[in-house]
Design an enzyme around this catalytic site. Structure first.
Site, PDB file in Angstrom:
ATOM      1  N   GLY A  55      21.442  34.303  44.712  1.00 28.50           N
ATOM      2  CA  GLY A  55      22.341  33.609  45.647  1.00 28.50           C
ATOM      3  C   GLY A  55      23.001  32.422  44.963  1.00 28.50           C
ATOM      4  O   GLY A  55      22.416  31.797  44.085  1.00 28.50           O
TER       5      GLY A  55
ATOM      6  N   GLY B 123      17.479  31.849  40.282  1.00 27.02           N
ATOM      7  CA  GLY B 123      16.214  31.512  40.924  1.00 27.02           C
ATOM      8  C   GLY B 123      15.071  32.310  40.326  1.00 27.02           C
ATOM      9  O   GLY B 123      15.225  32.925  39.250  1.00 27.02           O
TER      10      GLY B 123
ATOM     11  N   ASP C 246      16.793  26.438  47.834  1.00 31.75           N
ATOM     12  CA  ASP C 246      15.493  26.348  48.522  1.00 31.75           C
ATOM     13  C   ASP C 246      14.505  25.428  47.809  1.00 31.75           C
ATOM     14  O   ASP C 246      13.479  25.072  48.372  1.00 31.75           O
ATOM     15  CB  ASP C 246      14.844  27.738  48.624  1.00 31.75           C
ATOM     16  CG  ASP C 246      15.609  28.665  49.546  1.00 31.75           C
ATOM     17  OD1 ASP C 246      16.606  28.216  50.140  1.00 31.75           O
ATOM     18  OD2 ASP C 246      15.212  29.836  49.668  1.00 31.75           O
TER      19      ASP C 246
ATOM     20  N   ARG D  93      19.610  19.306  76.470  1.00 31.07           N
ATOM     21  CA  ARG D  93      19.229  20.639  75.962  1.00 31.07           C
ATOM     22  C   ARG D  93      18.237  20.544  74.810  1.00 31.07           C
ATOM     23  O   ARG D  93      18.159  19.528  74.132  1.00 31.07           O
ATOM     24  CB  ARG D  93      20.470  21.364  75.423  1.00 31.07           C
ATOM     25  CG  ARG D  93      21.358  21.892  76.511  1.00 31.07           C
ATOM     26  CD  ARG D  93      22.615  22.469  75.904  1.00 31.07           C
ATOM     27  NE  ARG D  93      23.416  23.114  76.940  1.00 31.07           N
ATOM     28  CZ  ARG D  93      24.711  23.346  76.844  1.00 31.07           C
ATOM     29  NH1 ARG D  93      25.372  22.988  75.760  1.00 31.07           N
ATOM     30  NH2 ARG D  93      25.352  23.947  77.822  1.00 31.07           N
TER      31      ARG D  93
ATOM     32  N   MET E  60      17.991  27.677  55.720  1.00 31.57           N
ATOM     33  CA  MET E  60      17.443  28.626  54.739  1.00 31.57           C
ATOM     34  C   MET E  60      16.083  28.139  54.257  1.00 31.57           C
ATOM     35  O   MET E  60      15.719  26.974  54.447  1.00 31.57           O
ATOM     36  CB  MET E  60      18.422  28.835  53.600  1.00 31.57           C
ATOM     37  CG  MET E  60      19.563  29.751  54.005  1.00 31.57           C
ATOM     38  SD  MET E  60      20.582  30.241  52.623  1.00 31.57           S
ATOM     39  CE  MET E  60      21.597  31.500  53.395  1.00 31.57           C
TER      40      MET E  60
ATOM     41  N   LEU F  38      26.537  28.339  55.162  1.00 31.00           N
ATOM     42  CA  LEU F  38      27.195  27.026  55.053  1.00 31.00           C
ATOM     43  C   LEU F  38      26.428  26.145  54.068  1.00 31.00           C
ATOM     44  O   LEU F  38      27.015  25.331  53.361  1.00 31.00           O
ATOM     45  CB  LEU F  38      27.153  26.313  56.406  1.00 31.00           C
ATOM     46  CG  LEU F  38      28.326  26.423  57.352  1.00 31.00           C
ATOM     47  CD1 LEU F  38      28.081  25.536  58.558  1.00 31.00           C
ATOM     48  CD2 LEU F  38      29.602  25.990  56.642  1.00 31.00           C
ATOM     49  N   GLN F  39      25.104  26.346  54.051  1.00 27.02           N
ATOM     50  CA  GLN F  39      24.258  25.520  53.189  1.00 27.02           C
ATOM     51  C   GLN F  39      24.468  25.817  51.717  1.00 27.02           C
ATOM     52  O   GLN F  39      24.044  25.066  50.846  1.00 27.02           O
ATOM     53  CB  GLN F  39      22.774  25.764  53.514  1.00 27.02           C
ATOM     54  CG  GLN F  39      22.389  25.353  54.897  1.00 27.02           C
ATOM     55  CD  GLN F  39      21.143  26.085  55.380  1.00 27.02           C
ATOM     56  OE1 GLN F  39      20.053  25.595  55.228  1.00 27.02           O
ATOM     57  NE2 GLN F  39      21.323  27.268  55.944  1.00 27.02           N
TER      58      GLN F  39
HETATM   59  O1  F6P Z   1      18.575  31.390  47.594  1.00 24.84           O
HETATM   60  C1  F6P Z   1      17.584  31.753  48.469  1.00 24.84           C
HETATM   61  C2  F6P Z   1      18.147  31.916  49.834  1.00 24.84           C
HETATM   62  O2  F6P Z   1      18.866  30.789  50.137  1.00 24.84           O
HETATM   63  C3  F6P Z   1      17.062  32.198  50.875  1.00 24.84           C
HETATM   64  O3  F6P Z   1      16.637  31.068  51.558  1.00 24.84           O
HETATM   65  C4  F6P Z   1      17.746  33.171  51.778  1.00 24.84           C
HETATM   66  O4  F6P Z   1      16.809  34.009  52.407  1.00 24.84           O
HETATM   67  C5  F6P Z   1      18.618  33.915  50.847  1.00 24.84           C
HETATM   68  O5  F6P Z   1      19.014  33.020  49.863  1.00 24.84           O
HETATM   69  C6  F6P Z   1      19.787  34.524  51.557  1.00 24.84           C
HETATM   70  O6  F6P Z   1      20.578  35.140  50.641  1.00 24.84           O
HETATM   71  P1  F6P Z   1      21.713  36.180  50.991  1.00 24.84           P
HETATM   72  O7  F6P Z   1      21.814  36.272  52.479  1.00 24.84           O
HETATM   73  O8  F6P Z   1      22.935  35.608  50.404  1.00 24.84           O
HETATM   74  O9  F6P Z   1      21.292  37.431  50.390  1.00 24.84           O
END
Ligand code: F6P
Length: 359
Positions: A10, A114, A139, A174, A181, A284-285
């Protein structure tokens, strides 16, 4: 010296800053620098390889994403191939990758990724390739380094979102559950939740009970605080329960974790009688301009990676060991898991200010 750079897994804010610094440091040594596109795929006929020049990296330090593109479905040791009948099989294409790298005159590779990408990089080292790793993940769950670039930016994005959700949650009395993530580790949830003042933080390291979270909401209600913010890491799970899996993954991809926030909001509404909504912050993160901290860390990693190539530190990854950047064997880092320390100061402080972990 001809060095090739790849980005895998990612994306994370700061990847381009690593690429830029590594390219400039390499070129200034008189080396040739190539970019392998789309993870390792560029060496396997998927998107190719490009020459990384000064012009190509000009101004990219502030950009999110990666100019080299990336994938989390490109393990050369387990490459997904579709059969004529539509089914998928995994094929080991690592020899092909190594042969192509040799053909291109690549002397060394810098693999930015990663734990998945670093594990592949380490396997390539075992097969004789000269590889240096650069740890990356929003992460922050790669061991051997105090932190990874991208994490600080992701935490900033989550904090901004919590600040915004608080005012609307308070206006409407609320409960809002925000999912961040963190498949295996709850660092983003913990840092953002503590910094922005969440009422409950649910992380993979601490199995939660919905009743305990509901108790926290009702305790606030009695104190005249008619709203609550729950920050949940996507990989959190209830006591004795399973992690929430969402949708279908693509062939060669890990299971997609997520969708917990919606369920929790429903359960909290049922349990407390308070209107509850959810938000999944999702990708977004992973976007946006890296923060100053991430840009500086990424630049340091890029420079250190080139020095590690010059020193022939094959099989090592660069790492932050404050205040220094060091190199550590990838095999050592990969043998450990990095998770939120439950007796660490952040969890303790969070508990001491009254934040619930649902336990
Ligand atoms: O990089 C790890 C991460 O951010 C995880 O927290 C998350 O599960 C994953 O990437 C999501 O990746 P994608 O939806 O882009 O495959």
């Amino acid at each position: 010296m001809r060095v090739a750079i790849s980005t895998g897994g990612g994306d994370a804010p700061g990847l381009n800053a690593v690429i830029r610094t590594a390219v400039l440091s390499g070129l200034n040594r008189g080396w040739d620098v190539l970019g392998i596109r789309k993870g390792f795929g560029g060496l396997l006929g998927d998107d190719g390889v490009e020459s990384l020049t000064r012009d190509r990296v000009r101004g990219i330090g502030a950009l999110g994403g990666t100019i080299l593109r990336t994938t989390n479905r490109g393990n050369p040791f387990s490459w997904p191939v579709q059969q004529p009948d539509g089914t998928w099989v995994r094929v080991d294409r690592s020899d092909e990758l190594i042969a192509h790298a040799r053909q291109l005159g690549i002397d060394a590779m810098i693999c930015i990724g990663g734990d998945g990408t670093l594990a592949i990089a380490n396997q390539l080292v075992e097969k004789g390739m000269n590889v240096i790793g650069v740890p990356k993940t929003i992460d922050n769950d790669v061991a051997g380094t105090i932190s990874t670039f991208g994490f600080d930016t992701a935490v900033g994005t989550a904090i901004e979102a919590i600040d915004k959700l608080k005012t609307t949650a308070e206006s409407h009395d609320r409960v809002i559950v925000m999912e961040v993530m963190g498949r295996d580790a709850g660092f983003i949830a913990l840092y953002s939740g503590l910094a922005a003042g969440a009422d409950a933080i649910l992380i993979p390291e601490i199995p939660f009970s919905i009743e305990k979270v509901a108790q926290k909401v009702m305790e606030r209600e009695r104190m005249g605080r008619h709203f609550s913010i729950v920050v949940v890491a996507e990989g959190a799970a209830p006591v004795g329960g399973e992690v929430s899996i969402i949708g279908e993954s693509m062939p060669g991809q890990e299971k997609r974790v997520g969708g917990l926030a919606g369920r929790l909001a429903y359960q909290l509404q049922e349990t407390t009688g308070k209107e509850s909504r959810s938000l999944v912050l999702g990708h977004l993160q992973r976007g946006g301009t890296p923060t100053g901290y991430d840009r500086a860390l990424a630049a340091r990693f890029g420079g250190a990676a080139i020095r590690a190539v010059a020193d022939g530190k094959w099989g090592h990854m660069v790492a932050l060991k404050s205040p220094d950047i060091v190199t550590v064997p990838m095999s050592e880092a990969l043998a450990q898991t990095k998770r939120v320390p439950l007796d660490g100061d952040m969890v303790r402080t969070a508990r001491e200010v009254g934040i619930s972990f649902g336990d």
